[in-house]
Motif scaffolding. Structure first.
Motif, PDB file in Angstrom:
ATOM      1  N   ARG A 212     -27.272  -4.297  65.622  1.00 37.96           N
ATOM      2  CA  ARG A 212     -28.732  -4.190  65.503  1.00 37.96           C
ATOM      3  C   ARG A 212     -29.199  -4.338  64.060  1.00 37.96           C
ATOM      4  O   ARG A 212     -28.552  -3.851  63.135  1.00 37.96           O
ATOM      5  N   LEU A 214     -32.104  -2.961  63.270  1.00 35.26           N
ATOM      6  CA  LEU A 214     -32.642  -1.613  63.108  1.00 35.26           C
ATOM      7  C   LEU A 214     -31.550  -0.637  63.542  1.00 35.26           C
ATOM      8  O   LEU A 214     -31.230  -0.553  64.727  1.00 35.26           O
ATOM      9  N   LYS A 215     -30.996   0.081  62.617  1.00 34.90           N
ATOM     10  CA  LYS A 215     -29.764   0.845  62.856  1.00 34.90           C
ATOM     11  C   LYS A 215     -30.031   2.241  63.430  1.00 34.90           C
ATOM     12  O   LYS A 215     -29.909   3.254  62.730  1.00 34.90           O
ATOM     13  N   ARG A 216     -30.395   2.273  64.682  1.00 31.30           N
ATOM     14  CA  ARG A 216     -30.541   3.564  65.365  1.00 31.30           C
ATOM     15  C   ARG A 216     -30.389   3.376  66.855  1.00 31.30           C
ATOM     16  O   ARG A 216     -30.416   2.255  67.375  1.00 31.30           O
ATOM     17  N   GLN A 218     -31.535   3.456  70.744  1.00 31.66           N
ATOM     18  CA  GLN A 218     -32.774   3.112  71.439  1.00 31.66           C
ATOM     19  C   GLN A 218     -33.079   4.167  72.483  1.00 31.66           C
ATOM     20  O   GLN A 218     -32.201   4.595  73.229  1.00 31.66           O
ATOM     21  N   ASP A 222     -39.100   3.621  73.326  1.00 30.89           N
ATOM     22  CA  ASP A 222     -39.204   2.358  72.601  1.00 30.89           C
ATOM     23  C   ASP A 222     -39.718   1.227  73.490  1.00 30.89           C
ATOM     24  O   ASP A 222     -40.146   0.177  72.976  1.00 30.89           O
ATOM     25  N   ASP A 246     -34.557  -4.482  71.531  1.00 32.73           N
ATOM     26  CA  ASP A 246     -33.232  -3.876  71.340  1.00 32.73           C
ATOM     27  C   ASP A 246     -32.892  -3.638  69.873  1.00 32.73           C
ATOM     28  O   ASP A 246     -31.724  -3.532  69.505  1.00 32.73           O
ATOM     29  N   GLY A 247     -33.912  -3.556  69.015  1.00 34.33           N
ATOM     30  CA  GLY A 247     -33.653  -3.299  67.603  1.00 34.33           C
ATOM     31  C   GLY A 247     -33.076  -4.476  66.855  1.00 34.33           C
ATOM     32  O   GLY A 247     -32.531  -4.319  65.762  1.00 34.33           O
TER      33      GLY A 247
END
Length: 252
Positions: A212, A214-216, A218, A222, A246-247
């Motif tokens: 991803r 965006l490193k977190r 889901q 969201d 999905d980031g």
């Protein structure tokens, strides 16, 4: 909030998990919600009604045509119209991650029945009501996995790839009737089912997070914004599309 004011929305697989989050979010935006599930959706319907919104629960097996027709009829009897169908019901979190050679054929058939036959049957159940009014939104829930070719879940990935194709072809067939058909494709979501499947989390969490932008993790929340966009008139001139949330694991 009135983005969905008075719109009647059927959500399959909505008694719990991500489907329940969808139901609450749509109700909060003014929609009248039909919670369709093989499980008992009455507690969720009561919760939504207690909040001042309007909801009903219907027992429905999306893989059974008679059941899907009864679902649509129940919605029409209660609310007099169907504006939106969210084809959310699917088999995923209970599956074992394993090589395709080891997948039981009965499990393959069950996944296809719910994940592919289900959206087809449910769309066919509501389409005549939408055509009669010249308006409708069908949102099919796919996954980021068919874009990536995720291994060791071949039946699931194949089924969700079929949903992408179903969306595109159905959008062509229904467009002249004012019905938009789009796909919402989440990544690995920390739903109730995924949280309960420790083996799945152990195998998938690290590689998914690594992929991803965006490193977190889901969460179901969201998906609320993209779902409301597809369900509302904000996406009025959009059909046959796939919205991946999905980031940034999938970029297409």
């Amino acid at each position: 909030m009135t983005r969905m004011k008075d719109k009647v929305v059927i959500i399959t697989g909505a008694a719990q998990g991500i489907g329940a989050v969808y139901a609450k979010a749509l109700a909060a935006e003014g929609a009248r919600v039909v919670i369709a599930d093989v499980l008992d959706g009455a507690p969720l319907a009561e919760e939504i009604n207690a909040s001042g919104a309007e909801a009903m629960a219907v027992r429905a097996d999306v893989a059974d045509e008679v059941s899907a027709k009864a679902m649509a009829q129940a919605a029409m009897k209660r609310f007099g119209r169907i504006d939106v169908l969210v084809n959310n019901a699917a088999i995923y979190a209970s599956l074992e991650i394993q090589p395709f050679e080891d997948i039981d054929l009965n499990e393959w058939d069950k996944v296809m029945a719910v994940n592919v036959r289900g959206p087809f049957i449910c769309a066919r159940a509501v389409a005549p009501r939408m055509k009669a009014r010249g308006y409708g939104r069908i949102i099919n829930i796919s996954s980021g996995t068919p874009f990536k070719g995720t291994p060791n879940l071949l039946h699931y990935v194949t089924s969700k790839g079929a949903v992408l194709a179903l969306t595109r072809a159905l959008a062509r067939e229904l467009g002249e009737h004012g019905i938009a058909v789009n796909t919402l494709a989440p990544g690995l979501v920390l739903s109730e089912g995924v949280i309960a499947n420790q083996a799945m989390r152990d195998k998938l969490t690290a590689p998914v997070l690594a992929s991803r932008a965006l490193k977190r993790d889901q969460t179901p929340e969201d998906l609320i914004g993209p779902l409301l966009f597809l369900a509302s008139d904000e996406s009025a001139f959009m059909t046959g599309e796939s919205v991946v949330v999905d980031g940034g694991s999938v970029m297409h």
